[in-house]
Scaffold this active site. Structure first.
Site, PDB file in Angstrom:
ATOM      1  N   HIS A 203       0.824  -1.207   0.000  1.00 38.08           N
ATOM      2  CA  HIS A 203       0.000   0.000   0.000  1.00 38.08           C
ATOM      3  C   HIS A 203       0.862   1.263   0.000  1.00 38.08           C
ATOM      4  O   HIS A 203       0.490   2.270  -0.602  1.00 38.08           O
ATOM      5  CB  HIS A 203      -0.933   0.004   1.210  1.00 38.08           C
ATOM      6  CG  HIS A 203      -2.090  -0.932   1.067  1.00 38.08           C
ATOM      7  ND1 HIS A 203      -2.220  -2.076   1.807  1.00 38.08           N
ATOM      8  CD2 HIS A 203      -3.153  -0.910   0.217  1.00 38.08           C
ATOM      9  CE1 HIS A 203      -3.323  -2.707   1.437  1.00 38.08           C
ATOM     10  NE2 HIS A 203      -3.905  -2.030   0.491  1.00 38.08           N
ATOM     11  N   GLU A 437     -12.784  -8.164  -5.855  1.00 34.92           N
ATOM     12  CA  GLU A 437     -11.391  -8.475  -5.535  1.00 34.92           C
ATOM     13  C   GLU A 437     -11.251  -9.822  -4.843  1.00 34.92           C
ATOM     14  O   GLU A 437     -10.143 -10.250  -4.532  1.00 34.92           O
ATOM     15  CB  GLU A 437     -10.787  -7.354  -4.676  1.00 34.92           C
ATOM     16  CG  GLU A 437     -11.636  -6.972  -3.486  1.00 34.92           C
ATOM     17  CD  GLU A 437     -11.195  -5.655  -2.860  1.00 34.92           C
ATOM     18  OE1 GLU A 437     -10.067  -5.204  -3.123  1.00 34.92           O
ATOM     19  OE2 GLU A 437     -11.990  -5.073  -2.095  1.00 34.92           O
ATOM     20  N   ASN A 459      -5.275  -5.482  -7.665  1.00 39.24           N
ATOM     21  CA  ASN A 459      -4.152  -5.759  -6.776  1.00 39.24           C
ATOM     22  C   ASN A 459      -4.466  -6.931  -5.846  1.00 39.24           C
ATOM     23  O   ASN A 459      -3.699  -7.891  -5.740  1.00 39.24           O
ATOM     24  CB  ASN A 459      -3.791  -4.520  -5.955  1.00 39.24           C
ATOM     25  CG  ASN A 459      -3.364  -3.356  -6.811  1.00 39.24           C
ATOM     26  OD1 ASN A 459      -3.125  -3.513  -8.002  1.00 39.24           O
ATOM     27  ND2 ASN A 459      -3.270  -2.181  -6.228  1.00 39.24           N
ATOM     28  N   ASP A 460      -5.592  -6.843  -5.149  1.00 40.33           N
ATOM     29  CA  ASP A 460      -5.968  -7.928  -4.240  1.00 40.33           C
ATOM     30  C   ASP A 460      -6.436  -9.157  -5.002  1.00 40.33           C
ATOM     31  O   ASP A 460      -6.136 -10.287  -4.613  1.00 40.33           O
ATOM     32  CB  ASP A 460      -7.063  -7.454  -3.280  1.00 40.33           C
ATOM     33  CG  ASP A 460      -6.490  -6.718  -2.085  1.00 40.33           C
ATOM     34  OD1 ASP A 460      -5.459  -7.156  -1.563  1.00 40.33           O
ATOM     35  OD2 ASP A 460      -7.070  -5.701  -1.675  1.00 40.33           O
ATOM     36  N   CYS A 507      -9.783  -0.459 -10.997  1.00 40.98           N
ATOM     37  CA  CYS A 507      -9.155   0.620 -10.218  1.00 40.98           C
ATOM     38  C   CYS A 507      -7.825   0.200  -9.604  1.00 40.98           C
ATOM     39  O   CYS A 507      -7.254   0.940  -8.817  1.00 40.98           O
ATOM     40  CB  CYS A 507     -10.104   1.099  -9.121  1.00 40.98           C
ATOM     41  SG  CYS A 507     -10.523  -0.161  -7.891  1.00 40.98           S
TER      42      CYS A 507
END
Length: 552
Positions: A203, A437, A459-460, A507
């Site tokens: 992050h 996600e 990302n996740d 996103c």
């Protein structure tokens, strides 16, 4: 010059005080030079005042608040001292803490128990004050103000003291960097990050890329002292001690991220390329608005609200939520804004609301955390409902796995909207979408027909698909290698979204990858959301992808 191995100085490096090169992994592009700031290793988390015992933590925080008030009172005179003395008496009154202690006895944490109990008392005071004329209401209003002030003071004490900042323009050197430290620092005058460990998918790395702060991870322990000059190249992934003495290393100017307006050609805007997704900005802090020209984007596709709030006191304040959202809406001047609810848990935590645990990404995180702490969720929901009356707001629910979680949050929003209406407070129940996600949600997206829209958090989703933690360098090749699986799943998500008649966007970091734009374009997405500084690069890549497709 031979390329040194990762985390090691180059062969034949000069002795102490002389230039030394260290190679790691790029995490955020750019070059900067500045005095090194060597962060001390933080002590293990102990749950704040009182250690891991929530009752002891609350009692210690109250004692700290009383001590602070007494010190203020001793420096004050007349009416001011009288107000502070009255607040001290309130805190010394056992009846004030009794409801919070009862909630703690039922298993709640100290911050949530105290915030919820005080909110109940404030609401009760408001209700009693609503009866009668203005003269009757005044003492109740004053008591409400006192209670709210005490609520924030004790919550601040529970959250602990703010960690000391480091000098502007310095290079942060440490094993890793907590998101709260990054967010508390002013990067406007440059600086960089050089980490012994860390990950390009963490992050903090995401925040660094959004803010244009050069960052290198995996450098190993860097020698030297605080104040020594250190160059960081986040594009190539290396750091150089004493670069001014290095014969082969030209000095770069201190990196300062340009505003988005300077990156875009006059008259350009995000959706200018026909047949491409809308381009939206990701917002992590209010400072991100400084470099964002609303005329150059289609809106804000993701506001990570957990990064807007520094303490438990802020997260548990409806007015603080509304203040942040109002600022964003005002800056966007009528453009749509998508606000994600607090995505706490895993490696993201607010002091006083629970300790962060990077290993907890499979535990109580995102919407799970919110549903387990409904008082916190209701406070944020009221802020979001009130913000929706000020401009075009949509709300994203993080880490949704089952349709029942969406239904539970929808009911919570309906109840809070009705409550605000009864109180005569302006509000509008915003549309609720879900972050896609979790693989289970992606594969059963047809069951989420009640969602107003979908936003894929790549990302996740990537780390869950690969069973490889995004911030663990040892499995980084597995994380990166899951891209084929990711695009197959994205194709499924887009197909189901079209069947449901729901818009879908991306996103995560994938949205800002120029090399991925051709494949993203083929999916028929409605939007891509990314750090403002990446918009120009992605716009150019989309234009090239459209031209290539036309030639084909």
């Amino acid at each position: 010059m031979a390329v040194p191995s990762e985390g090691r100085p180059s062969e034949g490096s000069p002795s102490e005080g002389r230039p030394r090169d260290f190679h790691g992994r790029p995490a955020s592009p750019g070059r900067a030079i500045g005095p090194a700031h060597r962060a001390l290793e933080p002590p293990p988390p102990d749950g704040g005042p009182g250690g891991g015992d929530p009752r002891a933590a609350l009692e210690a925080a109250v004692a700290q608040a009383i001590a602070e008030l007494r010190e203020l009172s001793a420096r004050s005179e007349g009416e001011s001292a009288g107000i502070l003395d009255f607040q001290i008496e309130l805190l010394l009154d056992g009846e004030l803490l009794a409801p919070a202690l009862a909630r703690i006895a039922r298993g709640e944490g100290a911050a949530l128990a105290f915030a919820a109990a005080m909110t109940d008392q404030i609401d009760e005071m408001d209700s009693e004050g609503d009866e009668g004329d203005e003269e009757h209401r005044e003492p109740f209003a004053l008591r409400t103000i006192d209670l709210a002030d005490l609520q924030h003071r004790v919550l601040d004490a529970l959250a602990g003291r703010t960690r000391a900042d480091f000098p502007e323009g310095a290079v942060y050197v440490g094993r890793d960097m907590p998101p709260s430290v990054f967010l508390a620092h002013d990067w406007a005058k440059g600086g960089a990050i050089a980490l012994a460990a860390g990950s390009a998918a963490s992050h903090v790395a995401l925040l660094a890329r959004a803010r244009g702060v050069p960052m290198v991870v995996g450098l190993g322990e860097l020698p030297g002292q605080t104040g020594e000059p250190l160059l960081v190249d986040g594009t190539q992934g290396f750091a150089c001690l004493h670069p001014d003495e290095h014969p082969g290393a030209p000095l770069p100017e201190t990196f300062s991220p340009p505003p988005v307006a300077a990156l875009l050609p006059p008259g350009a805007r995000a959706g200018a390329v026909p047949g491409t997704p809308g381009l939206f900005a990701n917002i992590d802090t209010l400072a991100d608005l400084d470099g964002l020209d609303p005329a150059r984007v289609d809106g804000v596709g993701l506001v990570r609200t957990e990064f807007l709030l520094a303490t438990a006191a802020e997260a548990l304040s409806e007015e603080r939520h509304l203040s942040c959202y109002r600022r964003i809406l005002a800056h966007l001047a009528g453009k749509p804004v998508t606000l994600r609810m607090l995505d706490l848990g895993g490696d993201k935590a607010l002091p006083g609301l629970g300790a962060g645990d990077p290993a907890g990404v499979l535990g109580e995180r995102g919407v799970r955390f919110l549903l387990a702490h409904p008082d916190l969720a209701r406070i944020q929901a009221r802020g979001l409902i009130r913000a929706a009356a000020l401009g075009p707001v949509s709300v994203l629910l993080p880490m949704v796995t089952l349709p029942s979680e969406l239904a539970a949050m929808a009911l919570l929003f309906d109840e809070e909207a009705a409550r605000l209406a009864r109180q005569g407070v302006d509000g509008l129940r915003p549309p609720l979408g879900i972050m896609v996600e979790v693989p289970a949600a992606a594969l059963t997206l047809d069951l989420f027909g009640e969602a107003a829209f979908f936003s894929v958090g790549t990302n996740d989703l990537m780390q869950y698909l690969a069973a490889a933690a995004r911030d663990n360098p040892a499995v980084a090749p597995l994380y990166a290698g899951a891209e084929t699986a990711m695009f197959r799943l994205l194709d499924h998500v887009c197909t189901v979204s079209r069947a449901l008649g729901r818009p879908v966007s991306v996103c995560g970091d994938l949205a800002a990858d120029p090399a991925a734009q051709g494949r993203l374009l083929a999916l028929g997405l409605q939007g891509l959301s990314m750090a403002p500084a990446r918009l120009d690069t992605v716009r150019a890549a989309l234009g090239a992808a459209v031209a290539t497709r036309g030639e084909g």
